[in-house]
Each structure stands twice: as structure tokens, then as C-alpha cells.
Scaffold this motif. Structure first.
Motif, PDB file in Angstrom:
ATOM      1  N   MET A   1       0.829  -1.214   0.210  1.00 48.10           N
ATOM      2  CA  MET A   1      -0.122   0.401  -0.154  1.00 48.10           C
ATOM      3  C   MET A   1       1.200   1.357   0.046  1.00 48.10           C
ATOM      4  O   MET A   1       1.555   1.692   0.930  1.00 48.10           O
ATOM      5  CB  MET A   1      -1.377   0.529   0.950  1.00 48.10           C
ATOM      6  CG  MET A   1      -1.646   1.338   1.525  1.00 48.10           C
ATOM      7  SD  MET A   1      -2.709   1.083   3.161  1.00 48.10           S
ATOM      8  CE  MET A   1      -4.327   0.595   2.624  1.00 48.10           C
ATOM      9  N   ASN A   2       0.844   2.195  -1.296  1.00 42.05           N
ATOM     10  CA  ASN A   2       1.138   3.651  -0.589  1.00 42.05           C
ATOM     11  C   ASN A   2       0.468   4.545   0.106  1.00 42.05           C
ATOM     12  O   ASN A   2      -0.882   4.424   0.533  1.00 42.05           O
ATOM     13  CB  ASN A   2       1.180   3.751  -2.205  1.00 42.05           C
ATOM     14  CG  ASN A   2       1.754   3.699  -3.269  1.00 42.05           C
ATOM     15  OD1 ASN A   2       2.891   2.838  -2.878  1.00 42.05           O
ATOM     16  ND2 ASN A   2       1.328   2.782  -4.128  1.00 42.05           N
ATOM     17  N   SER A   4      -0.499   7.258  -0.104  1.00 46.78           N
ATOM     18  CA  SER A   4      -1.166   8.011  -0.904  1.00 46.78           C
ATOM     19  C   SER A   4      -2.419   7.349  -1.084  1.00 46.78           C
ATOM     20  O   SER A   4      -3.843   7.793  -1.457  1.00 46.78           O
ATOM     21  CB  SER A   4      -0.796   8.510  -2.337  1.00 46.78           C
ATOM     22  OG  SER A   4      -0.494   7.803  -2.922  1.00 46.78           O
ATOM     23  N   ASP A   5      -2.734   6.142  -0.536  1.00 45.32           N
ATOM     24  CA  ASP A   5      -3.735   4.741  -0.346  1.00 45.32           C
ATOM     25  C   ASP A   5      -4.654   5.001   0.653  1.00 45.32           C
ATOM     26  O   ASP A   5      -6.150   4.444   0.712  1.00 45.32           O
ATOM     27  CB  ASP A   5      -3.441   3.910  -0.749  1.00 45.32           C
ATOM     28  CG  ASP A   5      -2.680   3.549  -1.925  1.00 45.32           C
ATOM     29  OD1 ASP A   5      -3.152   3.591  -2.821  1.00 45.32           O
ATOM     30  OD2 ASP A   5      -2.188   2.772  -1.707  1.00 45.32           O
ATOM     31  N   LYS A   6      -4.028   5.945   1.758  1.00 44.17           N
ATOM     32  CA  LYS A   6      -4.172   5.836   3.305  1.00 44.17           C
ATOM     33  C   LYS A   6      -5.306   7.457   2.994  1.00 44.17           C
ATOM     34  O   LYS A   6      -6.487   7.381   3.846  1.00 44.17           O
ATOM     35  CB  LYS A   6      -3.936   5.866   3.896  1.00 44.17           C
ATOM     36  CG  LYS A   6      -3.260   4.960   4.272  1.00 44.17           C
ATOM     37  CD  LYS A   6      -2.050   4.921   5.820  1.00 44.17           C
ATOM     38  CE  LYS A   6      -1.044   4.588   5.842  1.00 44.17           C
ATOM     39  NZ  LYS A   6      -0.508   4.216   6.839  1.00 44.17           N
TER      40      LYS A   6
END
Length: 165
Positions: A1-2, A4-6
Motif C-alpha cells: 500500500m502506498n 497516498s492510498d490512505k
């Protein structure tokens, strides 16, 4: 997971909250500007996250910071701040809010645990009534003394003045 995905919109966050809740996860919420990440922030957020299973961070938009702190702030734009905050391992989701307070966000998220630093009293924490009315907890965590974005900015300004003098 990057990282930015959060960074989530409120509708996407609400879907994720539903999943977490179905798994019995306790949702912790806190908020702030987090203009320059420093030790005080890291310590505070780490302690807050330890109070539950998932940590949601409400992050003021640039416009709300400018209204609250004046035209010289924020120092970093909202997407830069969001990405830095999302990169922290103890932050599970970041959501931006444009109001001066996170009240509407707290109403929408309905966290199990609402957290602020110990420079607040429970009665002064925005949204405490909402969380407590549904049986949630409102807590304060100790802050590391001497660390604030304002102190860092003042120190930089003092050093710039002394090199020009």
C-alpha cells in the motif's frame, strides 16, 4: 500500500469504517493542521493510536488553516501534509476537512475514541458530546513540552534575522 492510498474522501472513509467496525475494530480519531511534522506530533499520534485499533486523522485544509492561523499559514500545502501524515505507520486513514473545527467530520465518522493533547480539557474538545452520547471515550494524551510548529517557525525566523544582522 502506498501512503497516498490512505488519503480518503469521506464517502470512501465511511465504507472503510464499516469494514473495520464489522471486524470489531475500535476507531480512534484526532485532528489538526500538522504543518511541519515534529517530535511532538509523532509522540502524540503514536500515543493516541495505542488507545484503539485504527487511527483516523482529520487534517485541516489550507483554507481552514489560513482562516484559523492567518495568511502566512500553512507552510505546506494540504496534499503535501496529507501525504506526510499518511506515511506514518500508526495512521490508518487521513481525511481532509474544510471547516474551522472537525465537528461535522466527527458527526460523520462517529469514532469510538476521540483524542486531543493534554493542552485541552475534555469539555473543550470539539465533538466530545457526540462521542460520549453514543458511549465512546474522549481522552487526552500528554504532549512533549517545547515542541510546536510555531516554536520551529520562530526559531527559523530568529536565525534568519541574526544572519542578516
Amino acid at each position: 500500500m502506498n501512503s497516498s492510498d490512505k488519503i480518503l474522501t469521506l464517502p470512501h472513509l465511511q465504507d472503510l469504517l464499516q469494514t473495520w467496525r464489522s471486524q470489531g475494530q475500535q476507531i480512534v480519531f484526532t485532528n489538526g493542521c500538522f504543518d511541519i511534522l515534529h517530535l511532538g506530533h509523532v509522540d502524540y499520534l503514536e500515543k493516541a493510536r495505542q488507545l484503539g485499533d485504527k487511527m483516523v486523522l482529520g487534517l485541516n485544509t489550507d483554507a481552514s488553516i489560513c482562516r484559523i492561523k492567518g495568511p502566512s499559514r500553512p507552510l505546506q500545502d494540504e496534499m503535501s501534509r496529507a501525504r506526510v501524515m499518511a506515511s506514518l505507520l500508526f495512521i490508518d486513514a487521513v481525511v481532509l476537512f474544510d471547516e474551522n473545527t472537525p465537528l461535522k467530520l466527527i458527526e460523520a465518522i462517529q469514532p469510538d475514541i476521540l483524542v486531543k493533547g493534554d493542552d485541552y480539557t475534555i469539555e473543550n474538545i470539539v465533538g466530545h458530546e457526540i462521542v460520549m452520547a453514543r458511549g465512546g471515550a474522549v481522552k487526552t494524551v500528554p504532549l512533549v513540552k517545547g515542541y510546536s510548529t510555531t516554536n520551529i517557525v520562530n526559531k527559523i525566523e530568529d536565525q534568519v534575522k541574526s544572519t542578516k544582522g
